[in-house]
Design a protein around this motif. Structure first.
Motif, mmCIF file in Angstrom:
data_model
loop_
_atom_site.group_PDB
_atom_site.id
_atom_site.type_symbol
_atom_site.label_atom_id
_atom_site.label_comp_id
_atom_site.label_asym_id
_atom_site.label_seq_id
_atom_site.Cartn_x
_atom_site.Cartn_y
_atom_site.Cartn_z
ATOM 1 N N VAL A 164 0.865 -1.183 0.000
ATOM 2 C CA VAL A 164 0.000 0.000 0.000
ATOM 3 C C VAL A 164 0.896 1.226 0.000
ATOM 4 O O VAL A 164 1.857 1.309 0.773
ATOM 5 N N ILE A 165 0.575 2.161 -0.866
ATOM 6 C CA ILE A 165 1.214 3.469 -0.846
ATOM 7 C C ILE A 165 0.195 4.409 -0.214
ATOM 8 O O ILE A 165 -0.861 4.671 -0.787
ATOM 9 N N PHE A 166 0.486 4.872 1.000
ATOM 10 C CA PHE A 166 -0.431 5.732 1.745
ATOM 11 C C PHE A 166 -0.048 7.185 1.525
ATOM 12 O O PHE A 166 1.030 7.621 1.934
ATOM 13 N N GLY A 167 -0.913 7.919 0.856
ATOM 14 C CA GLY A 167 -0.732 9.352 0.667
ATOM 15 C C GLY A 167 -1.440 10.077 1.792
ATOM 16 O O GLY A 167 -2.675 10.086 1.853
ATOM 17 N N SER A 168 -0.684 10.660 2.701
ATOM 18 C CA SER A 168 -1.239 11.188 3.959
ATOM 19 C C SER A 168 -1.709 12.638 3.883
ATOM 20 O O SER A 168 -1.888 13.275 4.907
ATOM 21 N N GLY A 169 -1.903 13.147 2.687
ATOM 22 C CA GLY A 169 -2.370 14.521 2.538
ATOM 23 C C GLY A 169 -1.259 15.424 2.041
ATOM 24 O O GLY A 169 -0.312 14.976 1.385
ATOM 25 N N SER A 170 -1.342 16.704 2.369
ATOM 26 C CA SER A 170 -0.389 17.680 1.851
ATOM 27 C C SER A 170 1.002 17.563 2.489
ATOM 28 O O SER A 170 1.963 18.119 1.981
ATOM 29 N N ARG A 171 1.090 16.843 3.595
ATOM 30 C CA ARG A 171 2.393 16.619 4.225
ATOM 31 C C ARG A 171 2.446 15.180 4.727
ATOM 32 O O ARG A 171 1.416 14.536 4.898
ATOM 33 N N ILE A 172 3.645 14.704 4.969
ATOM 34 C CA ILE A 172 3.802 13.318 5.402
ATOM 35 C C ILE A 172 3.441 13.188 6.883
ATOM 36 O O ILE A 172 3.901 13.948 7.723
ATOM 37 N N ARG A 173 2.554 12.236 7.147
ATOM 38 C CA ARG A 173 2.152 11.894 8.512
ATOM 39 C C ARG A 173 2.008 10.380 8.548
ATOM 40 O O ARG A 173 1.278 9.806 7.756
ATOM 41 N N PHE A 174 2.692 9.759 9.470
ATOM 42 C CA PHE A 174 2.730 8.306 9.519
ATOM 43 C C PHE A 174 1.501 7.741 10.218
ATOM 44 O O PHE A 174 1.030 8.296 11.210
ATOM 45 N N PRO A 175 0.993 6.604 9.725
ATOM 46 C CA PRO A 175 -0.160 5.975 10.383
ATOM 47 C C PRO A 175 0.249 5.378 11.722
ATOM 48 O O PRO A 175 1.380 4.929 11.907
ATOM 49 N N ARG A 176 -0.687 5.371 12.633
ATOM 50 C CA ARG A 176 -0.447 4.767 13.944
ATOM 51 C C ARG A 176 -0.399 3.243 13.792
ATOM 52 O O ARG A 176 -1.083 2.664 12.939
ATOM 53 N N PRO A 177 0.388 2.565 14.628
ATOM 54 C CA PRO A 177 0.497 1.105 14.520
ATOM 55 C C PRO A 177 -0.858 0.389 14.571
ATOM 56 O O PRO A 177 -1.066 -0.583 13.845
ATOM 57 N N ALA A 178 -1.776 0.856 15.386
ATOM 58 C CA ALA A 178 -3.092 0.201 15.471
ATOM 59 C C ALA A 178 -3.848 0.299 14.152
ATOM 60 O O ALA A 178 -4.624 -0.598 13.811
ATOM 61 N N TRP A 179 -3.648 1.368 13.411
ATOM 62 C CA TRP A 179 -4.344 1.534 12.135
ATOM 63 C C TRP A 179 -3.890 0.501 11.117
ATOM 64 O O TRP A 179 -4.691 -0.005 10.344
ATOM 65 N N ILE A 180 -2.587 0.205 11.109
ATOM 66 C CA ILE A 180 -2.055 -0.670 10.064
ATOM 67 C C ILE A 180 -1.960 -2.134 10.484
ATOM 68 O O ILE A 180 -1.495 -2.966 9.716
ATOM 69 N N ALA A 181 -2.443 -2.444 11.673
ATOM 70 C CA ALA A 181 -2.437 -3.841 12.132
ATOM 71 C C ALA A 181 -3.132 -4.777 11.141
ATOM 72 O O ALA A 181 -2.642 -5.890 10.906
ATOM 73 N N PRO A 182 -4.262 -4.383 10.520
ATOM 74 C CA PRO A 182 -4.884 -5.282 9.546
ATOM 75 C C PRO A 182 -3.965 -5.610 8.362
ATOM 76 O O PRO A 182 -4.014 -6.717 7.827
ATOM 77 N N LEU A 183 -3.119 -4.668 7.974
ATOM 78 C CA LEU A 183 -2.181 -4.921 6.880
ATOM 79 C C LEU A 183 -1.062 -5.855 7.339
ATOM 80 O O LEU A 183 -0.699 -6.792 6.629
ATOM 81 N N ALA A 184 -0.537 -5.591 8.516
ATOM 82 C CA ALA A 184 0.550 -6.416 9.039
ATOM 83 C C ALA A 184 0.121 -7.872 9.186
ATOM 84 O O ALA A 184 0.894 -8.788 8.883
#
Length: 125
Positions: A67-87
């Motif tokens: 997944v390439i996550f485009g976080s808006g106008s600036r880079i902001r990393f997803p929280r670990p709980a958000w990406i747990a389904p991907l992991a």
């Protein structure tokens, strides 16, 4: 040596600007998931602050490797709980601002990779 351009049936992000992108020339003004297999899914995400694991569960259901996550106008990393389904499905994630995510998605999709761009398109004030 004969050189020929790569050919791909993957959707291409043809342009972008603040609060919008165009996929194969069609302008989109809301957050969206664009997958190299041709899927385009409205992504119910309007602001980074409102993201939660359910937004990323949608991505985990796709047959993709990254997944390439485009976080808006600036880079902001997803929280670990958000990406747990991907992991849990061994799906990689790369985070960058949305403009960079559009360019990176195009490169990977044209290479034939199983990729999806999750693009956060925040309303322009």
């Amino acid at each position: 040596m004969k050189l020929q351009p790569d050919r791909s049936d993957a959707p291409t992000i043809t342009s972008h600007g603040p609060g919008w992108i165009a996929v194969d020339g069609e302008r989109i003004e809301h957050s969206v998931i664009v997958a190299s297999d041709g899927q385009r899914i409205d992504w119910n995400a309007t602001r980074y602050e409102h993201l939660e694991p359910s937004h990323f569960e949608t991505l985990a259901k796709l047959d993709i490797e990254v997944v390439i996550f485009g976080s808006g106008s600036r880079i902001r990393f997803p929280r670990p709980a958000w990406i747990a389904p991907l992991a849990s499905r061994r799906i990689g994630i790369e985070t960058m601002d949305t403009a960079a995510a559009c360019r990176t998605y195009n490169i990977l999709a044209q290479e034939g990779r199983r990729v999806a761009a999750a693009l956060l398109l925040e309303p322009v004030a």
